[in-house]
Design an enzyme around this catalytic site. Structure first.
Site, PDB file in Angstrom:
ATOM      1  N   LYS A   1      -4.640   0.076  15.981  1.00  0.00           N
ATOM      2  CA  LYS A   1      -5.217   0.651  14.706  1.00  0.00           C
ATOM      3  C   LYS A   1      -6.530   1.457  15.331  1.00  0.00           C
ATOM      4  CE  LYS A   1      -2.390  -0.690  11.645  1.00  0.00           C
ATOM      5  NZ  LYS A   1      -1.455   0.704  11.085  1.00  0.00           N
TER       6      LYS A   1
ATOM      7  N   SER B   1      -6.808   0.230  10.025  1.00  0.00           N
ATOM      8  CA  SER B   1      -7.202  -0.914   9.529  1.00  0.00           C
ATOM      9  C   SER B   1      -8.535  -1.224   9.910  1.00  0.00           C
ATOM     10  CB  SER B   1      -6.261  -1.947   9.940  1.00  0.00           C
ATOM     11  OG  SER B   1      -6.721  -3.441   9.829  1.00  0.00           O
TER      12      SER B   1
ATOM     13  N   ASP C   1      14.632   4.153  10.407  1.00  0.00           N
ATOM     14  CA  ASP C   1      14.068   3.576  11.160  1.00  0.00           C
ATOM     15  C   ASP C   1      12.616   4.417  11.857  1.00  0.00           C
ATOM     16  OD1 ASP C   1      12.761   2.061  13.542  1.00  0.00           O
ATOM     17  OD2 ASP C   1      14.703   1.834  14.465  1.00  0.00           O
TER      18      ASP C   1
ATOM     19  N   TYR D   1      -2.525  -5.667  17.590  1.00  0.00           N
ATOM     20  CA  TYR D   1      -2.790  -5.023  16.236  1.00  0.00           C
ATOM     21  C   TYR D   1      -3.917  -4.295  16.328  1.00  0.00           C
ATOM     22  CZ  TYR D   1      -3.036  -4.322  11.385  1.00  0.00           C
ATOM     23  OH  TYR D   1      -3.096  -3.817   9.960  1.00  0.00           O
TER      24      TYR D   1
ATOM     25  N   ILE E   1       0.846  -1.208   0.143  1.00  0.00           N
ATOM     26  CA  ILE E   1      -0.166  -0.121  -0.069  1.00  0.00           C
ATOM     27  C   ILE E   1       0.979   1.166   0.075  1.00  0.00           C
ATOM     28  CG2 ILE E   1      -1.679   1.216   1.490  1.00  0.00           C
ATOM     29  CD1 ILE E   1      -2.862  -1.398   2.208  1.00  0.00           C
TER      30      ILE E   1
ATOM     31  N   ASN F   1       2.318   5.204   6.962  1.00  0.00           N
ATOM     32  CA  ASN F   1       1.619   3.880   6.451  1.00  0.00           C
ATOM     33  C   ASN F   1       2.573   2.740   7.155  1.00  0.00           C
ATOM     34  OD1 ASN F   1       0.530   1.883   4.352  1.00  0.00           O
ATOM     35  ND2 ASN F   1       3.001   1.801   4.148  1.00  0.00           N
TER      36      ASN F   1
ATOM     37  N   THR G   1      -1.247  -7.904  -0.362  1.00  0.00           N
ATOM     38  CA  THR G   1      -0.058  -7.343  -0.193  1.00  0.00           C
ATOM     39  C   THR G   1       1.005  -8.510   0.241  1.00  0.00           C
ATOM     40  OG1 THR G   1      -0.223  -6.549   2.264  1.00  0.00           O
ATOM     41  CG2 THR G   1      -0.804  -5.189   0.369  1.00  0.00           C
TER      42      THR G   1
END
Length: 273
Positions: free
Chosen positions: A179, A162, A83, A175, A33, A112, A211
């Site tokens: 998000k 997400s 980084d 995760y 993406i 992103n 992806t």
């Protein structure tokens, strides 16, 4: 010069290169993406800093930068290893963007870069928690801090979140939480940076997208998503990068000036809230 008819501004033909003269940083943009977004912004005329972390990604990142510079819009690009969780990395990205900008501005920041590794609750370690929160939460906060002194009125910040923030998918304790935090950033920062600085902030929430990161997931995870993907209202298929990048392009344009603090679903209709 604009004319107004019944309250509607008429300003002539739409500019083809609507981001010409702008400079953007897109984190994590060597692949997937992020690469699609970098190329889309370049197609619209923006100079783009393409970011990669690992030396093994240097070649693919430079290829993305070459695509930006050769798309015919006049855009320039640079591939920068940095980084995103470190202050030195943030400085490298900011310095690279300022070198690309003739006005010494950073007009667009797209967060992103992220980590989407999955673990069941019983398997989460403190090391994993720290790693994922550093990339998905810490990095956007402190890179934004570094960019703000160089972002003029009309600046755009877009965070790639997400749909996992709202879906309750197994193995995504950390995760999904990160998000959800990204959504909160968009709402809070739009308030802090709107009237005071003239900057808009929005979050884009893709669903499953084809992806490298998606295909690196466990087969169990991929199989568990198939029924949901098959029920996607827009079309019975997995999302593609080309479905996501133009949405980000719009949110970086002048035409999106009245959109801020929003969480934009780019899931093909999988989630309506």
């Amino acid at each position: 010069m604009s004319q107004h008819t019944n309250g509607v501004a008429i300003s002539g033909p739409r500019a083809v290169y609507d981001l010409a003269g702008k400079t953007a940083i897109v984190t994590g943009s060597a692949r997937g993406i992020g690469a699609g977004i970098a190329i889309e912004l370049g197609r619209r005329g923006a100079n783009v800093v393409v970011n990669y972390t690992s030396p093994k990604s240097k070649q693919v990142a430079e290829k993305v930068a070459d695509q930006v510079a050769s798309c015919g819009s006049g855009a320039q690009s640079a591939a920068i290893q940095a980084d995103v969780t470190s202050h030195d990395g943030h400085k490298s990205l900011v310095d690279a963007a300022l070198r690309l900008s003739s006005a010494s501005h950073i007009d667009i920041l797209v967060h992103n870069a992220g980590n989407g590794d999955d673990y069941y609750l019983t398997d989460i370690t403190e090391e994993f928690y720290q790693m994922q929160t550093d990339i998905n939460i810490k990095a956007p906060i402190f890179l934004t801090q570094k960019v703000l002194p160089h972002m003029p009125k009309g600046g755009r910040i877009v965070i790639i979140g997400s749909c996992s923030a709202r879906m309750g998918v197994p193995q995504q304790t950390v995760y999904a939480a990160t998000k959800a935090a990204n959504e909160a950033f968009a709402r809070v920062w739009s308030t802090e940076l709107g009237q005071s600085r003239g900057i808009t902030v929005n979050c884009v929430n893709p669903g499953p997208v084809a992806t490298d990161m998606y295909y690196a997931s466990s087969q169990e995870f991929i199989d568990s998503l198939k029924p949901m993907i098959d029920s996607t209202p827009a079309e019975a298929r997995i999302g593609e990068v080309r479905d996501i990048a133009p949405i980000v392009g719009f949110l970086c344009s002048e035409e999106s000036r009245w959109v801020t603090g929003s969480v934009v679903s780019s899931s093909g209709g999988l989630l309506f809230f």
